[in-house]
Design an enzyme around this catalytic site. Structure first.
Site: not given
Length: 283
Positions: A12, A63, A103, A126, A151
């Site tokens: 992405q 991820t 985060d 992770y 997010w």
């Protein structure tokens, strides 16, 4: 002219970063597994030195947060060893390095906005590997930027918005957690910031998300509202939706350091959703 290599170009963020670098007229090359394996030091060294990179924007990562709990070896290999390899090569080449973190390096306690210098305490594997990746960057890459996001959503790959759009068309009601609070990050908004950073010397650790905060339930409601999908959102606690990897409840992150160092903050998250839906052909 600066030459920038971008890892994870099929993901992405990597995709958007390459598009933005090209728009800015910056010489760049995108790389994914087909070009070289970041966990193979020799292959990574050969590619990056052969290109003559002045900077590396390291977007490649493992991820799959829940799968990481059972696939620990591959997650650690990619997120820690792979990142360490890139950092060591950047040091050797005297190149800048931009590393994307998360985060999830925080424990999610309280309601305060976390600052970049706040202590890390990951709740899941992770997050632990991303923190160890940060530490490798700090140790080896002298000229580095560590950018924590949360997010994430973008054109390539799967994300929360795409999942909600699919579920909203299939169901009259979806259950979404309402006690995880944070900020979405649109990759098309993040990419210009990373390109600004890599042309600067304001090194350090930053937080970069779209402005504003929400719960995942509120995020879903805004997606349905803007997309015109008459799907109800049932607010549930995280305890009612157990997952293999524990998630932080508080993902509020302070972006003050961006402003202090002359960088622009990202647009409001609701506007980011609007532009993403237009990109997806939904308006």
């Amino acid at each position: 002219m600066m030459k920038v290599a971008v890892t994870g170009v099929g993901g992405q963020l990597g995709y958007e970063v390459v598009q933005e670098l090209r728009r800015c007229g910056i010489d760049c090359v995108g790389a994914d597994l087909a070009e070289f394996d970041i966990t193979d030091f020799a292959a990574a060294h050969r590619f990056l030195t052969g290109y003559g990179a002045d900077a590396v924007i390291h977007c490649s990562a493992y991820t799959a947060v829940d799968k990481a709990e059972s696939n620990r070896d591959i997650c650690h290999k990619v997120n820690v060893l792979g990142t360490e390899n890139i950092a060591k090569i950047c040091r050797e080449m005297k190149a800048k390095m931009v590393y994307i973190s998360t985060d999830y390096v925080f424990d999610g306690k309280g309601t305060a906005f976390r600052k970049p210098e706040d202590p890390a305490a990951p709740l899941n594997f992770y997050g632990q590997t991303k923190w160890e990746g940060e530490e490798a960057v700090r140790k080896y890459a002298v000229k580095h930027f560590i950018v924590r996001i949360s997010w994430a959503f973008g054109k390539n790959g799967s994300n929360f918005i795409k999942t909600m759009l699919r579920l909203g068309k299939e169901q009259d009601e979806v259950s979404v957690v309402d006690d995880q609070i944070g900020s979405p990050t649109y990759m098309a908004d993040l990419a210009p910031l990373l390109c600004d950073m890599v042309r600067s010397e304001a090194y350090g650790t930053y937080h970069a998300t779209n402005e504003g905060i929400c719960s995942f339930a509120e995020f879903a409601e805004e997606i349905f509202r803007q997309a015109g999908i008459p799907c109800r959102v049932k607010h549930i606690p995280t305890s009612a939706y157990p997952t293999p990897a524990k998630r932080p409840l508080n993902s509020r992150m302070s972006k003050d350091k961006l402003v202090q160092n002359g960088f622009r903050t990202l647009p409001d998250w609701q506007d980011a959703v609007r532009r993403f839906l237009i990109e997806e052909g939904i308006d």
